[in-house]
Design a protein around this motif. Structure first.
Motif, mmCIF file in Angstrom:
data_model
loop_
_atom_site.group_PDB
_atom_site.id
_atom_site.type_symbol
_atom_site.label_atom_id
_atom_site.label_comp_id
_atom_site.label_asym_id
_atom_site.label_seq_id
_atom_site.Cartn_x
_atom_site.Cartn_y
_atom_site.Cartn_z
ATOM 1 N N ARG A 36 -5.284 36.838 -23.241
ATOM 2 C CA ARG A 36 -5.212 35.417 -23.560
ATOM 3 C C ARG A 36 -6.264 34.672 -22.764
ATOM 4 N NH1 ARG A 36 0.334 33.538 -22.022
ATOM 5 N NH2 ARG A 36 0.194 35.273 -20.603
ATOM 6 N N VAL A 37 -6.886 33.711 -23.398
ATOM 7 C CA VAL A 37 -7.810 32.811 -22.725
ATOM 8 C C VAL A 37 -7.235 31.422 -22.880
ATOM 9 C CG1 VAL A 37 -10.145 31.846 -22.741
ATOM 10 C CG2 VAL A 37 -9.808 34.278 -23.196
ATOM 11 N N LYS A 38 -7.162 30.693 -21.770
ATOM 12 C CA LYS A 38 -6.601 29.345 -21.812
ATOM 13 C C LYS A 38 -7.549 28.382 -21.132
ATOM 14 C CE LYS A 38 -2.676 26.493 -20.425
ATOM 15 N NZ LYS A 38 -2.782 25.616 -21.557
ATOM 16 N N ASP A 39 -7.895 27.335 -21.864
ATOM 17 C CA ASP A 39 -8.657 26.249 -21.258
ATOM 18 C C ASP A 39 -7.720 25.424 -20.402
ATOM 19 O OD1 ASP A 39 -11.009 26.934 -22.540
ATOM 20 O OD2 ASP A 39 -10.675 25.575 -24.203
ATOM 21 N N VAL A 40 -8.210 24.982 -19.279
ATOM 22 C CA VAL A 40 -7.467 24.046 -18.439
ATOM 23 C C VAL A 40 -8.308 22.788 -18.320
ATOM 24 C CG1 VAL A 40 -6.213 25.849 -17.206
ATOM 25 C CG2 VAL A 40 -8.363 25.045 -16.298
ATOM 26 N N LYS A 41 -7.704 21.741 -17.866
ATOM 27 C CA LYS A 41 -8.401 20.451 -17.830
ATOM 28 C C LYS A 41 -8.860 20.128 -16.418
ATOM 29 C CE LYS A 41 -7.044 19.402 -22.136
ATOM 30 N NZ LYS A 41 -6.866 20.655 -22.740
ATOM 31 N N ASN A 42 -10.045 19.559 -16.331
ATOM 32 C CA ASN A 42 -10.507 18.959 -15.084
ATOM 33 C C ASN A 42 -10.049 17.509 -15.098
ATOM 34 O OD1 ASN A 42 -11.917 20.989 -13.740
ATOM 35 N ND2 ASN A 42 -13.797 20.598 -14.856
ATOM 36 N N LEU A 50 -10.421 17.590 -9.916
ATOM 37 C CA LEU A 50 -9.251 18.367 -9.540
ATOM 38 C C LEU A 50 -8.948 19.276 -10.718
ATOM 39 C CD1 LEU A 50 -6.011 17.232 -7.922
ATOM 40 C CD2 LEU A 50 -5.904 18.423 -10.091
ATOM 41 N N THR A 51 -8.749 20.570 -10.460
ATOM 42 C CA THR A 51 -8.466 21.535 -11.518
ATOM 43 C C THR A 51 -7.213 22.315 -11.163
ATOM 44 O OG1 THR A 51 -10.840 21.796 -11.886
ATOM 45 C CG2 THR A 51 -9.401 23.444 -12.859
ATOM 46 N N GLU A 52 -6.192 22.229 -12.011
ATOM 47 C CA GLU A 52 -5.010 23.074 -11.829
ATOM 48 C C GLU A 52 -5.391 24.489 -12.236
ATOM 49 O OE1 GLU A 52 -0.711 21.267 -12.412
ATOM 50 O OE2 GLU A 52 -1.961 21.023 -14.192
ATOM 51 N N ASN A 121 -17.082 29.323 -16.635
ATOM 52 C CA ASN A 121 -17.570 28.468 -15.553
ATOM 53 C C ASN A 121 -16.699 27.232 -15.507
ATOM 54 O OD1 ASN A 121 -18.818 26.218 -17.173
ATOM 55 N ND2 ASN A 121 -19.976 27.952 -17.975
ATOM 56 N N LEU A 122 -16.897 26.409 -14.482
ATOM 57 C CA LEU A 122 -16.041 25.236 -14.336
ATOM 58 C C LEU A 122 -16.467 24.055 -15.187
ATOM 59 C CD1 LEU A 122 -14.768 25.056 -10.677
ATOM 60 C CD2 LEU A 122 -13.584 25.690 -12.749
ATOM 61 N N LEU A 123 -17.591 24.156 -15.898
ATOM 62 C CA LEU A 123 -17.924 23.084 -16.821
ATOM 63 C C LEU A 123 -16.868 23.005 -17.920
ATOM 64 C CD1 LEU A 123 -21.777 23.556 -17.128
ATOM 65 C CD2 LEU A 123 -20.526 21.877 -15.755
ATOM 66 N N ARG A 124 -16.342 24.158 -18.286
ATOM 67 C CA ARG A 124 -15.209 24.245 -19.200
ATOM 68 C C ARG A 124 -14.219 25.206 -18.565
ATOM 69 N NH1 ARG A 124 -14.874 25.711 -25.602
ATOM 70 N NH2 ARG A 124 -12.680 25.209 -25.781
ATOM 71 N N PRO A 125 -13.354 24.688 -17.682
ATOM 72 C CA PRO A 125 -12.466 25.580 -16.937
ATOM 73 C C PRO A 125 -11.485 26.307 -17.855
ATOM 74 C CG PRO A 125 -12.161 23.283 -16.261
ATOM 75 C CD PRO A 125 -13.159 23.294 -17.353
#
Length: 178
Positions: A36-42, A50-52, A121-125
């Motif tokens: 599974r791949v899940k995007d998270v929000k910045n 802040l990134t959960e 990368n963290l541009l799209r966590p």
């Protein structure tokens, strides 16, 4: 005739297909069963973001974190191919550009022989969940040091690690991270 019709008449074009939903979730399913791949929000905060990284409800209580490691990788570094027989991993890049390759060698999996290569990368966590039996390797494809977290659902046993290894670039894995 409109400008668009003029252009179409002279160009061998085709319309692009949909790749993401309006919420920017990928339309194409992950080709490996259990991955599974899940995007998270910045969240933009004063002075940064802040990134959960982990919340139990994201996993419907099926993944209990038991061990966490932080790994840093110099530019161009490629890890060995490895898999686990019992543990699952959550891989979450926290700095730089990391290409992650996955290969399903599980004989009884409906996706045996399938692979996935994606850049994180963290541009799209986002994170990737890797189930037992799925081979994985990582490569720093950036010009700076990269780092990532690995969360495991089983504690690491020093005397008997659940790590099964193949060298980087092994011909046994038909996936390249170049």
């Amino acid at each position: 005739m409109t400008d668009s019709e003029n252009l179409s008449a002279s160009m061998p074009e085709r319309q692009a297909s949909q790749t993401v939903t309006p919420d920017w979730d990928p339309v194409k399913p992950i080709p490996i069963d259990g991955v599974r791949v899940k995007d998270v929000k910045n969240l933009v905060i004063r002075g940064g973001t802040l990134t959960e990284i982990y919340r139990p409800e994201w996993f419907q209580d099926e993944f209990q974190v038991q061990h966490v490691v932080h790994i840093s990788a110099l530019p161009g570094y490629t890890s060995q191919w490895h898999c686990h027989h019992e543990q699952s991993d959550i891989i979450f890049p926290i700095r730089g550009y990391v290409r992650i390759g996955l290969y399903d060698a599980r004989k009884h999996s409906p996706t045996c022989g399938k692979s996935l290569v994606a850049t994180f990368n963290l541009l799209r966590p986002r994170y990737v969940v890797v189930p037992p039996g799925v081979w994985h390797a990582l490569r720093n494809i950036g010009v700076d040091e990269a780092s990532y977290l690995v969360l495991n659902d089983k504690p690491f046993y020093y005397e008997k690690p659940d790590d099964w290894l193949l060298p980087a670039g092994s011909d046994d894995i038909p996936v390249r991270l170049d």
